[in-house]
Design an enzyme around this catalytic site. Sequence first.
Site, PDB file in Angstrom:
ATOM      1  N   ASP A  92       0.824  -1.202   0.000  1.00  0.00           N
ATOM      2  CA  ASP A  92       0.000   0.000   0.000  1.00  0.00           C
ATOM      3  C   ASP A  92       0.864   1.260   0.000  1.00  0.00           C
ATOM      4  O   ASP A  92       1.559   1.537   0.982  1.00  0.00           O
ATOM      5  CB  ASP A  92      -0.900  -0.020   1.235  1.00  0.00           C
ATOM      6  CG  ASP A  92      -1.832   1.167   1.315  1.00  0.00           C
ATOM      7  OD1 ASP A  92      -2.020   1.849   0.287  1.00  0.00           O
ATOM      8  OD2 ASP A  92      -2.384   1.414   2.400  1.00  0.00           O
ATOM      9  N   ASP A 303      -2.155   6.168  -5.933  1.00  0.00           N
ATOM     10  CA  ASP A 303      -2.289   5.271  -4.777  1.00  0.00           C
ATOM     11  C   ASP A 303      -2.527   3.831  -5.220  1.00  0.00           C
ATOM     12  O   ASP A 303      -3.597   3.495  -5.724  1.00  0.00           O
ATOM     13  CB  ASP A 303      -3.449   5.741  -3.899  1.00  0.00           C
ATOM     14  CG  ASP A 303      -3.684   4.825  -2.710  1.00  0.00           C
ATOM     15  OD1 ASP A 303      -2.713   4.184  -2.271  1.00  0.00           O
ATOM     16  OD2 ASP A 303      -4.821   4.758  -2.231  1.00  0.00           O
TER      17      ASP A 303
END
EC number: 3.4.23.-
Length: 475
Positions: A92, A303
């Site tokens: 992440d 992201d």
Amino acid sequence: MELRRKLCLVVAVFVIVIEFASGNFVFKVQHKFAGKEKKLEHFKSHDTRRHSRMLASVDLPLGGDSRVDSVGLYYTRIKLGSPPKEYYVQVDTGSDILWVNCAPCPKCPTKTNLNFQLSLFDVNASSTAKKVGCEDDFCSFISQSDSCQPAVGCSYHIVYADQSTSDGNFIRDKLTLDQVTGDLQTGPLGQDVVFGCGSDQSGQLGSSESAVDGVMGFGQSNTSVLSQLAASGDAKRVFSHCLDNVKGGGIFAVGVVDYPKVKTTPMVPNQMHYNVMLMGMDVDGASLDLPPSIVRNGGTIVDSGTTLAYFPKVLYDSLIETILARQPVKLHIVEETFQCFSFSKNVDEAFPPVSFEFEDSVKLTIYPHDYLFSLEKDMYCFGWQAGSLTTDEKSEVILLGDLVLSNKLVVYDLENEVIGWADHNCSSSIRVKDGSGGVYSVGADNLSSAPPLLMITKFLTILLALIVVALTSLA
């Protein structure tokens, strides 16, 4: 004699299965929401929740894909503790710490439908694990030194947008990664790092059927594993990923990329996430009007923890309208979110590409096979989404997730504060530099290529039972 022949055949099959299973477990990549039966709502809810030894290069085994009709999330396999034990964690770029579920944890998930078994980290089983105290510099990084209780130690509490939570304490222990030592070769690299030891999970984090053991954040903060490795001299603050949404898996590496070459755009300074300046956007040459706040405030976030791509409502409507002007189709809504349509032709030949232009004239082109996904035969849906994301100052935000980042090498160079990308075959390899000047190939991995562990275990149990029966008959 016939029985002995059957027994030999059973034993032979047993040996072959053992070799096959062992060989497949060297593949390292998988996407979290594995399986075609996953409902579309799970991907939207997932995105909502998120919102040489010196200067070595590191190869992280990557898993998963970014296909909305398949997995929708990438994870990797790491080793923690002494002796090292394997854990599977989400990769992440939108968060800053590494945390894993720890024992005891009555509310942690116990099952997953992925190709591995969930594991709880046991502090008492690791000879090198130490509690992070309130006086530790790490505690000041997360602004907890004033409120930290000495009897408890440095703790964390994370609340996600769907009100799922993760609570626990920070500990310091060995993290073992795969250091690049030659072309397509790696060796273990052990380093002390601080990570979260989760003891209480709620909401989706405690019940998700596609659960993983934790999250590995690659954000810019001093608390990230990347920053900790750099501070100890074991790596530069540079990492890259190439996410393969065709075959699944891909490449995730820490270190300076030598090939392929990428064009870079500056990161917006002093931001929590990886923000870049979007200067323009077009559909096959037809320009779209960007909200002024997007350009003025650098409100475009890259992201990898987000599956889809989200735009302010006005920009989203303009994007869909311009695409449909090039290829008219009749839309209908699926699961109250996705705009879908029937289509039997080649989408890449019929639909237009969408391009983003960033600061320093760096372009990112997204093709129809990237932004459209097949829901079923001759049925497609748009991966673009209308979002109401804003900053604390109420400025609108564009969020570009794996849908946009897939099938490209994306490089995050925190040392030079730039992000770059290039179209690339993510099932091939890249070349990275180490601190001594060596340049080595890093190949793609795909943990999903490994047969599910539970399936193998059951199969071997049955085979062993057959052997026992055969031996009993011989006696």
